[in-house]
Design an enzyme around this catalytic site. Structure first.
Site, short mmCIF file in Angstrom:
data_model
loop_
_atom_site.label_atom_id
_atom_site.label_comp_id
_atom_site.label_asym_id
_atom_site.label_seq_id
_atom_site.Cartn_x
_atom_site.Cartn_y
_atom_site.Cartn_z
N ASP A 289 0.85 -1.20 0.00
CA ASP A 289 0.00 0.00 0.00
C ASP A 289 0.89 1.24 0.00
O ASP A 289 0.61 2.23 0.71
CB ASP A 289 -0.97 0.00 1.19
CG ASP A 289 -2.07 1.05 1.05
OD1 ASP A 289 -2.14 1.69 -0.02
OD2 ASP A 289 -2.84 1.24 2.01
N HIS A 293 3.11 10.93 -0.12
CA HIS A 293 2.55 12.27 -0.06
C HIS A 293 3.73 13.25 0.04
O HIS A 293 4.87 12.85 0.29
CB HIS A 293 1.65 12.44 1.15
CG HIS A 293 0.40 11.63 1.10
ND1 HIS A 293 -0.67 11.92 0.29
CD2 HIS A 293 0.03 10.51 1.79
CE1 HIS A 293 -1.63 11.04 0.46
NE2 HIS A 293 -1.23 10.16 1.36
N PHE A 307 -3.57 10.51 5.06
CA PHE A 307 -3.43 9.08 5.27
C PHE A 307 -2.44 8.50 4.27
O PHE A 307 -2.51 8.80 3.07
CB PHE A 307 -4.78 8.36 5.06
CG PHE A 307 -5.75 8.49 6.19
CD1 PHE A 307 -5.55 7.81 7.38
CD2 PHE A 307 -6.88 9.29 6.05
CE1 PHE A 307 -6.47 7.92 8.42
CE2 PHE A 307 -7.81 9.40 7.08
CZ PHE A 307 -7.59 8.71 8.27
#
Length: 399
Positions: A289, A293, A307
């Protein structure tokens, strides 16, 4: 030809991992070293490369290079992009960048619903030939009837539904696990039921439709047990979890954005159930996953940071150090989780894909060294074993 010194993985027979071909690539090269171990190309069915739409976070070029650095030769990219790949036209934009910039195999998901909005089924039929499966990752499909329709159409197309399971009405503004850390530090928690309740619903829909179904990043003990029982009943279901859920829990949390992901780090009991699921085969594969960011988006603490954490470059060292070296699982089982099961379930072949590792090399995780544009990792400062020396895709060196 010199005598081969490097050790080649020789456990479970893996299609496309031709030991003789590997020998020809490394026998006379600097990669032929007695300290080195050669593994088949890893496969990650859950990554975010952020392009098109969010290239300030990651690009297909940087994401695929980071994957190669982690020993991965095939990855599947999630559709939370701009534009969302919910039609043939929108998908083409992503495909064009992949063909130009990817250094490994990159396989896109098509969205289940238009704009991942959950209001209208996407044009699954027009996208089917070019996508690995369908997913609204990042969002759970809330409507039972819409998920039933998506499964029915995917079944006809011979495609899998890959689900981020999350019941929105149970989130209640939470952003870490609803456990001891949240209570002690005044944070709003995400309850475990928000995950497992939707898995329970989807299992019933899979029984009804016969669709092939895969659950993303499971994190709770209830999810493990639901999937275990569904498999016993013959349901066509597989699942993944992430490295961080296997080696960390909410007692490891710190007040930093690099510990914020969705689903969140759960309790010690959840982590132990996940490990047992890995051991007994309930959990089929481990996916990172990988969710990069910008530094600014991850610098706002647990409550306000975005997240997602990165993990493609640290996955194998984390799993090798904390599962294999501690004798929780064997190296053969790790290869099932990283190579055999994801490639088999998602029908992703390989040919002359492998990576070269120094398993004796101790490394300290330093985000400044990452190839990925994302630097937020919960493993920062960890000492791990395993350094990737080189990765080959189709016999061509890509790292």
């Amino acid at each position: 030809m010199s005598i081969l010194k490097a050790k080649i993985y020789s456990g479970n027979k893996i299609a496309g991992f031709d030991q003789q071909a590997v020998c020809s690539f490394i026998s006379d090269s600097k990669f032929n070293n007695s300290d080195y171990f050669i593994f088949p190309g890893f496969c990650d069915v859950h990554v975010h490369f952020r392009e098109p739409g969010f290239s300030y976070k990651e690009t297909i070029a940087t994401g695929s290079k980071a994957s190669a650095r982690g020993g991965y030769t095939d990855v599947c990219t999630m559709p939370n992009l701009n534009p969302v790949p919910d039609s043939e036209e929108h998908l083409k934009e992503q495909l064009n960048i992949m063909r130009k910039d990817a250094v490994i195999g990159v396989h896109p998901y098509g969205a289940i619903t238009v704009g991942e909005s959950g209001k209208e089924i996407a044009d699954l039929e027009k996208m089917a030939a070019d996508v690995i499966a369908f997913s609204d990752d990042g969002k759970g499909v809330q409507s039972d009837s819409m998920m039933r329709e998506a499964m029915t159409r995917a079944k006809k197309l011979g495609k899998m539904i890959v689900a981020h399971c999350e019941v929105n009405e149970l989130l209640r503004g939470g952003y870490i696990h609803d456990g001891e850390y949240a209570k002690e530090h005044g944070h709003r928690g995400i309850c475990s039921e928000s995950e497992w309740a939707q898995i329970k619903r989807d299992i019933e829909l899979v029984k009804e439709t016969g669709c092939a179904y895969h659950v993303c990043h499971i994190s709770t003990k209830e999810s493990v047990e639901l999937i275990r029982q569904a498999k016993k009943e013959g349901v066509d279901i597989t699942c993944e979890t992430g490295p961080h859920y296997l080696v960390m829990d909410d007692s490891d949390l710190q007040e930093e954005g690099r510990f914020k992901m969705n689903p969140p780090l759960r309790s010690k009991e959840d982590r132990e159930a996940l490990i047992q699921g890995v051991i007994d085969g309930t959990i089929d594969m481990i996916a990172t996953d990988h969710a990069p960011h910008s530094d600014e988006e991850k610098s706002r603490g647990l409550e306000k940071s975005a997240f997602g954490v990165v993990g493609i470059e640290t996955a194998f060292p984390v799993l090798y150090t904390h599962l294999v070296k501690k004798r929780i699982i064997s190296i053969d089982r790790l290869m099932e989780l990283l190579v055999i099961n994801p490639r088999t379930r998602f029908n992703i072949p390989m040919e002359n894909d492998f990576s070269v590792w120094n398993l004796n090399k101790e490394i300290t995780v330093d985000p400044k060294d990452f190839v990925s544009m994302g630097k937020a990792t919960p493993f920062e400062g960890w000492k791990l074993f395993g350094e990737c020396i080189a990765t080959f895709k189709g016999g061509k060196r890509v790292w």
